[in-house]
Design an enzyme around this catalytic site. Structure first.
Site, PDB file in Angstrom:
ATOM      1  N   LYS A  78      45.744  43.768  45.516  1.00  0.00           N
ATOM      2  CA  LYS A  78      45.572  44.506  44.263  1.00  0.00           C
ATOM      3  C   LYS A  78      44.591  45.650  44.492  1.00  0.00           C
ATOM      4  O   LYS A  78      43.598  45.485  45.212  1.00  0.00           O
ATOM      5  CB  LYS A  78      45.038  43.530  43.213  1.00  0.00           C
ATOM      6  CG  LYS A  78      44.964  44.065  41.791  1.00  0.00           C
ATOM      7  CD  LYS A  78      44.490  42.950  40.850  1.00  0.00           C
ATOM      8  CE  LYS A  78      44.460  43.372  39.393  1.00  0.00           C
ATOM      9  NZ  LYS A  78      44.053  42.272  38.494  1.00  0.00           N
ATOM     10  N   SER A 153      47.160  41.618  34.522  1.00  0.00           N
ATOM     11  CA  SER A 153      47.058  42.938  35.096  1.00  0.00           C
ATOM     12  C   SER A 153      47.492  43.041  36.562  1.00  0.00           C
ATOM     13  O   SER A 153      47.709  44.147  37.053  1.00  0.00           O
ATOM     14  CB  SER A 153      45.613  43.419  34.981  1.00  0.00           C
ATOM     15  OG  SER A 153      44.766  42.608  35.763  1.00  0.00           O
ATOM     16  N   SER A 177      45.179  37.260  34.528  1.00  0.00           N
ATOM     17  CA  SER A 177      45.855  38.334  35.270  1.00  0.00           C
ATOM     18  C   SER A 177      46.517  37.951  36.578  1.00  0.00           C
ATOM     19  O   SER A 177      47.248  38.756  37.147  1.00  0.00           O
ATOM     20  CB  SER A 177      44.888  39.475  35.533  1.00  0.00           C
ATOM     21  OG  SER A 177      44.802  40.276  34.388  1.00  0.00           O
TER      22      SER A 177
END
Ligand code: GLN
Length: 484
Positions: A78, A153, A177
């Protein structure tokens, strides 16, 4: 089977038997990324030179007696983790041009384990969101339905793993997330206990809640990645000084395990197909010898409100550092220093991030502090106490991950409350600091994945993983892949 379809465990076997080489795998993978990423938008950055450098290094080590455990395994990360010499954006304009001078601890550990970092994945800006639509780099799409969100997310990581563009990925989970996008994309997503994985070099959103974790195709692979990234780090003051167990060797059938099912997690308005899948999963577990216990987590209804006060308050303080001076983007149009600060922040942050900063600043302001922040802290304690009480009666808790399967792109963007409710079942764990995994437990009639959550006691990832593994071994859901 195509190479890119293998699990990490299978790929390691193929390497061991000399039936594949990292170079071959990376070539296939980069071709796939070239074909799929323009549409899925799962990656913000893929640095091919670095990918090939790491691949060559891995080829040099593979087969040697001291070859590290993830030698030549392509992993996506990420874009919230700092990567030395590679831009790190947190999907925000405000970090435009920021190239960190150091690796996050988890990145260092991945590299030491021989992994190839395939690229930096898309996310909601500063990890604020549940759909990966607040990214400055545009939304990521769900590989199961291109007009649906991948969740968020960590939606880029979930989409990349589900679409076979990486063998595993790292995400972060502040309120869901990792688990929610894993559920919406049909993969396994593990949020470890708070403190289990170092936050050093993980760009801060809400420091008392943030935790890095793994996103993979199988439970075994989650255990393997967790073994790699977990552990005490003197560079993170909240990192826990706990031994890292050999999780991959602790996946044996947990005989007589007691699984708690909280009545409060079967709420009005929950999608019927999700509910039916969870109930079926409960019966499957029972068939596998688990004891099902009804439990109650009575303060669940306060979790979303508590989270949005605490997370926004912490975010408003953490994001104060982006002032146009120290990192990234600087607006040229402010009249003086204060003007430059204000203009930089006005132009550099997106709408959702500004909403959180304002909410948090308000909650922390003089006169309101004890009414909002203080009260939320007290409610957080009650939520934690609920779990402590429940774990007197059971070893692991079974719950839905998300109240709905993947929703249409754009359908919740103008309704923040609706978006915030996406995390109703994931947030309580973050507030209590507990570990949880989401694994696939079915599909809707439309063919969208459904996920279920298994929640454990603090630092009891091994029970969470072994129960998840027991279920995975008995069901076919993790084997399905999107036809792309
Ligand atoms: N969706 C939640 C939020 O917007 C959780 C995000 C996260 O876990 N990073 O804050």
């Amino acid at each position: 089977m195509k190479l890119y379809e293998a699990s990490i465990k299978e790929l390691k076997e193929l390497y061991k038997r000399g039936e594949a080489s990292p170079g071959q795998v990376v070539d296939e993978l980069l071709q796939r990324i070239d074909r799929l990423n323009p549409e899925l938008n799962a990656f913000i950055t893929v640095d091919r030179d670095k990918v090939y450098d790491q691949t060559r290094q891995a080829e040099g080590m593979l087969g040697k007696r001291d070859a590290p455990p993830l030698c030549g395994i392509p992993i996506a990360v990420k874009d919230i983790f700092t990567t030395s010499g590679m831009r790190t954006t947190c999907a925000s304009k405000i970090l435009e041009g920021f190239v960190p001078p150091y690796d996050a601890t988890v990145i260092r550990k991945l590299k030491e384990a021989g992994a190839v970092i395939v690229g930096k994945t898309n996310m909601d800006e500063f990890a604020m969101g549940s759909s990966t639509e607040t990214s400055y780099f545009g939304p990521t799409r769900n590989p199961w339905a291109f007009d649906a969100v991948p969740g968020g997310s960590s939606g880029g990581s979930a989409s990349a793993v589900a679409a076979d563009m990486a063998f595993g990925a790292l995400g972060t989970d502040t309120g869901g997330s990792i688990r929610q996008p894993a559920a919406l994309c049909g993969i396994a997503g593990l949020k470890p206990t708070y403190g289990r994985v170092s936050r050093y070099g993980m760009i801060a959103f809400a420091s008392s809640l943030d935790q890095g974790g793994t996103m993979t195709r199988t439970v075994y692979d989650s255990a393997l990645l967790l073994e790699t990234i977990a552990g005490f780090d003197p560079l993170d003051s909240t990192s826990a000084d706990m031994p890292v167990e050999p999780f991959t060797q602790m996946l044996a059938h947990p005989k007589g395990v007691r699984i708690g099912v909280p009545g409060e997690y079967f709420v009005e308005g929950m999608d019927k197909e999700v509910q039916a899948s969870i109930e079926k999963a409960r019966d499957t577990m029972k068939g596998l010898g688990a004891r099902i216990v009804d439990i109650s987590l009575p303060h669940t209804k306060y979790a979303v409100a508590v989270y949005y006060i605490l997370a926004s308050s912490e975010a408003s303080s953490n994001l104060a550092r982006y002032d146009g001076v120290k990192y990234g983007y600087r607006s040229a149009s402010g009249a003086d220093l204060i003007g430059m600060y204000m203009d930089t922040r006005a132009k550099g942050f997106g709408r959702e991030v500004k909403r959180r900063i304002m909410l948090g600043t308000f909650a922390l302001s003089a006169g309101y502090y004890s009414e909002f922040y203080g009260k939320a802290q007290r409610a957080r304690r009650l939520i934690k106490q609920d779990f402590d009480d429940a774990f007197g009666q059971c070893d692991v808790i079974l719950a839905p991950t998300s109240p709905t399967p993947a929703f249409r792109l754009g359908s919740r963007l103008d309704d923040p409350l609706q978006m915030y409710l996406s995390d109703i079942f994931t947030i309580p764990l973050n507030l209590a600091g507990l570990p949880g995994i989401s694994i696939p437990c079915g599909f809707t009639k439309e063919g969208l994945p459904i996920g279920m959550q298994l929640i454990g006691r603090r630092f009891d990832e091994k029970t969470v993983l072994s129960v998840a593994n027991m279920y995975e071994q008995a069901t076919p859901w993790h084997e399905r892949t999107p036809a792309i």
